[in-house]
Write an enzyme that holds these catalytic residues in place. Structure first.
Site, PDB file in Angstrom:
ATOM      1  N   HIS A 171       0.919  -1.096   0.077  1.00  0.00           N
ATOM      2  CA  HIS A 171       0.003  -0.153   0.153  1.00  0.00           C
ATOM      3  C   HIS A 171       0.818   1.120   0.042  1.00  0.00           C
ATOM      4  O   HIS A 171       0.349   2.108   0.168  1.00  0.00           O
ATOM      5  CB  HIS A 171      -0.888   0.010   1.361  1.00  0.00           C
ATOM      6  CG  HIS A 171      -1.964  -0.916   0.985  1.00  0.00           C
ATOM      7  ND1 HIS A 171      -2.651  -1.667   2.147  1.00  0.00           N
ATOM      8  CD2 HIS A 171      -2.623  -1.459   0.148  1.00  0.00           C
ATOM      9  CE1 HIS A 171      -3.478  -2.600   1.888  1.00  0.00           C
ATOM     10  NE2 HIS A 171      -3.650  -2.287   0.516  1.00  0.00           N
ATOM     11  N   HIS A 172       2.168   1.087  -0.318  1.00  0.00           N
ATOM     12  CA  HIS A 172       2.961   2.428  -0.269  1.00  0.00           C
ATOM     13  C   HIS A 172       2.384   3.372  -1.275  1.00  0.00           C
ATOM     14  O   HIS A 172       2.706   4.642  -1.179  1.00  0.00           O
ATOM     15  CB  HIS A 172       4.349   2.077  -0.561  1.00  0.00           C
ATOM     16  CG  HIS A 172       4.958   1.752  -2.091  1.00  0.00           C
ATOM     17  ND1 HIS A 172       4.488   0.446  -2.599  1.00  0.00           N
ATOM     18  CD2 HIS A 172       5.295   2.138  -2.948  1.00  0.00           C
ATOM     19  CE1 HIS A 172       4.750   0.597  -3.971  1.00  0.00           C
ATOM     20  NE2 HIS A 172       5.350   1.705  -4.045  1.00  0.00           N
ATOM     21  N   LYS A 199      -2.616  -2.272  -8.158  1.00  0.00           N
ATOM     22  CA  LYS A 199      -2.977  -2.495  -9.141  1.00  0.00           C
ATOM     23  C   LYS A 199      -2.375  -3.998  -9.675  1.00  0.00           C
ATOM     24  O   LYS A 199      -1.574  -4.217  -9.127  1.00  0.00           O
ATOM     25  CB  LYS A 199      -2.200  -1.601 -10.210  1.00  0.00           C
ATOM     26  CG  LYS A 199      -2.678  -1.725 -11.707  1.00  0.00           C
ATOM     27  CD  LYS A 199      -3.794  -0.906 -12.266  1.00  0.00           C
ATOM     28  CE  LYS A 199      -4.222  -1.146 -13.532  1.00  0.00           C
ATOM     29  NZ  LYS A 199      -4.901  -2.198 -13.742  1.00  0.00           N
ATOM     30  N   LYS A 251       7.156  -4.359 -10.147  1.00  0.00           N
ATOM     31  CA  LYS A 251       7.105  -3.975 -11.354  1.00  0.00           C
ATOM     32  C   LYS A 251       6.662  -2.497 -11.885  1.00  0.00           C
ATOM     33  O   LYS A 251       7.190  -1.735 -12.454  1.00  0.00           O
ATOM     34  CB  LYS A 251       5.964  -4.995 -12.185  1.00  0.00           C
ATOM     35  CG  LYS A 251       5.899  -5.175 -13.558  1.00  0.00           C
ATOM     36  CD  LYS A 251       4.767  -5.925 -14.170  1.00  0.00           C
ATOM     37  CE  LYS A 251       4.921  -7.461 -13.592  1.00  0.00           C
ATOM     38  NZ  LYS A 251       3.766  -8.195 -14.273  1.00  0.00           N
ATOM     39  N   LYS A 258      -3.005  -8.615  -6.955  1.00  0.00           N
ATOM     40  CA  LYS A 258      -3.102  -9.453  -7.826  1.00  0.00           C
ATOM     41  C   LYS A 258      -4.474 -10.345  -7.413  1.00  0.00           C
ATOM     42  O   LYS A 258      -4.818 -10.506  -6.188  1.00  0.00           O
ATOM     43  CB  LYS A 258      -2.271 -10.656  -7.911  1.00  0.00           C
ATOM     44  CG  LYS A 258      -1.971 -11.378  -9.225  1.00  0.00           C
ATOM     45  CD  LYS A 258      -1.548 -10.340 -10.161  1.00  0.00           C
ATOM     46  CE  LYS A 258      -1.471 -11.203 -11.774  1.00  0.00           C
ATOM     47  NZ  LYS A 258      -0.345 -10.598 -12.617  1.00  0.00           N
ATOM     48  N   SER A 270      -1.962  -0.134 -19.171  1.00  0.00           N
ATOM     49  CA  SER A 270      -3.248   0.025 -18.079  1.00  0.00           C
ATOM     50  C   SER A 270      -3.117   1.424 -17.341  1.00  0.00           C
ATOM     51  O   SER A 270      -4.042   1.884 -17.077  1.00  0.00           O
ATOM     52  CB  SER A 270      -3.035  -1.067 -16.873  1.00  0.00           C
ATOM     53  OG  SER A 270      -3.798  -2.097 -17.316  1.00  0.00           O
TER      54      SER A 270
END
Ligand code: GLU
Length: 471
Positions: A65-66, A71, A95, A107, A363
């Site tokens: 949650h930094h 995503k 990534k 994910k 995205s």
């Protein structure tokens, strides 16, 4: 470690530990970065026939949650389990940091074989999973933004968006709750091919590196490279197509039901068409078909592109791999044990967290488009064209020359959505490659995966340090 006790998440963390030795961060910070911040496991019923139900298991993991939102894709596969989803969520954090896309990692996975369900059943599963996420405030444009992954695509993303919108009427940014949507549902041009195209950009940057190619005994450039692809899904297909269009020779493609091979080169577009016509890549004209030939990974080639699932190159087949370069289009195709073997043998590995980051990059563009509710190029395309036209005419007048119609059109053309997305993607992939190559060289890191993890760790660490969480 036996294959039964293989943990993908432990492998990812072992890469982090290796990279952490090249950084200088307070004790505990690396530990905090490694952990998954939140793990959600839900099960819900699906009525398959009158009176007959199945229990569907699904996961959504927030690794870090930094940054918000988090995503990452949602996959539909029978291999889905908590360890896998945690590993994939962690890879998303690294990534995104690597390519400077401002998201934390997440994910999701639903443990089903999508080929065993009707479209209506898949729609019910997708909508039900989305409502489970909505109930827990685990989806939304500012919270968590899913995307396609193995076994899912634009259709599933459209169902997710529609379900979210139904529960959030009036929320102006609601469309940014998921990416990889069809164009008609406010998706973005270039998203479907983005991961495969990013894979091509990453391989191109690698093979253009004179020093690395010299060490491998290869000439720089794609022209003389023989490539084998494992997996001909969305990522594998677009990677193969782009590599072929830019000079490489695709000599083998492996799918779950067998392998096709042609040392003189396979026509990627023809294989794609053959699969649309027959349902399989096998028996494609001009190629040798080897049913269940799962050892294609061990064939002689220059570049091996695993583009399917994790855990494909293990300590068992690693000693037999003959490729000089392995380009990880999939997430986690090489186990940590296998990587040690391959690195010792001098194989050059282009790591997943860099190589397949094209998907999340585009995205990000889609999310920006959705929250700003305007497509790229819409406002400035015509203005730029008029400016270009004036400039070209002025140059023609001043130099007393007339350009050809083709030259004029090329110079004047303004950039629309696809041109901006594609050049944005290329810029991101080129830039990230420079960053990790520099780290590899300057800190004497040894391999590109460790350099990529060092890069990501430094960026995530800054977020925590500047928050004052760690002194
Ligand atoms: N599933 C893709 C990945 O593993 C894309 C994720 C996204 O676009 O959010 O990178």
């Amino acid at each position: 470690m036996s294959s039964n006790s293989y943990s993908f998440f432990n492998d990812v963390n072992s890469y982090v530990d290796k990279a952490a030795k090249f950084t200088k961060h307070p004790p505990g910070l690396i530990e905090q970065i490694k952990q998954c911040n939140c793990v959600l496991h839900v099960s819900f019923p699906l009525r398959v026939k009158k009176g007959k139900f199945e229990v569907i298991e699904a996961y959504r993991v927030h690794h870090s949650h930094h940054k918000a939102p988090v995503k990452g894709g949602i996959r539909y596969s029978m291999m889905v389990n908590e360890d896998e989803v945690k590993a994939l969520a962690a890879l998303m954090s690294y990534k995104c940091a690597l390519v400077n896309v401002p998201f934390g990692g997440a994910k999701g996975g639903v443990k089903i074989d999508p080929s065993k369900y009707t479209v209506e059943q898949l729609e019910r599963i997708t909508r039900r999973f989305t409502s489970e996420l909505i109930k827990r405030n685990s989806i939304g444009p500012a919270v968590d933004v899913p995307a396609p992954d193995y076994g899912t695509g634009p259709r599933e993303m459209a169902w997710i968006a529609d379900t979210y919108m139904a529960f959030n009427a009036g929320q102006i940014n609601a469309l940014g709750c998921v990416t990889g949507k069809p164009l008609s549902q406010h998706g973005i041009r270039g998203r479907t091919e983005a991961t495969g195209r990013g894979v091509y950009f990453g391989i191109r940057e690698t093979v253009d590196g004179y020093e690395d190619m010299q060490k491998l005994g290869l000439y720089p450039g794609l022209e003389d490279k023989r490539v084998i692809i494992q997996g001909f899904g969305n990522v594998g297909y677009y990677a193969a197509l782009n590599l072929q269009q830019n000079g490489a020779t695709i000599i083998g493609i492996a799918e779950y039901d067998g392998v096709i091979f042609n040392p003189d080169g396979i026509d990627v577009q023809a294989v794609h068409q053959h699969r649309i016509d027959t349902g399989s890549i096998l028996q494609c004209e001009g190629c040798k078909t080897i049913k269940n030939g799962h050892d294609l990974l061990e064939y002689e080639c220059d570049i091996l592109v695993p583009a399917a699932l994790e855990n494909q190159i293990t300590r068992t087949n690693a000693p037999k791999i003959k490729a000089k370069i392995i380009a990880e289009a999939a997430n986690g195709p090489i186990t940590a044990e296998a990587e040690n073997i391959l690195l010792k043998r001098g194989v050059f590995i282009i790591p997943d967290l860099y190589l397949n980051a094209g998907g999340v990059t585009v995205s990000y563009f889609e999310w920006l488009k959705n929250i700003s509710r305007v497509s790229f190029g819409k406002i400035n395309k015509r203005y730029n064209e008029l400016n270009n036209e004036m400039m070209v005419s002025a140059i023609e007048d001043a130099s007393d020359t007339n350009l050809t119609y083709k030259q004029r059109t090329q110079l004047i053309k303004g950039a629309g959505e696809i041109e901006l997305v594609d050049s944005g993607l290329e810029g991101v992939m080129v830039n990230a490659f420079r960053e990790i190559s520099e780290i590899k060289k300057e800190r004497n890191v040894g391999d590109l995966r460790t350099a990529a993890f060092v890069n990501s760790l430094e960026k995530i660490a800054v977020s925590y340090l500047e928050l004052g969480v760690f002194p």
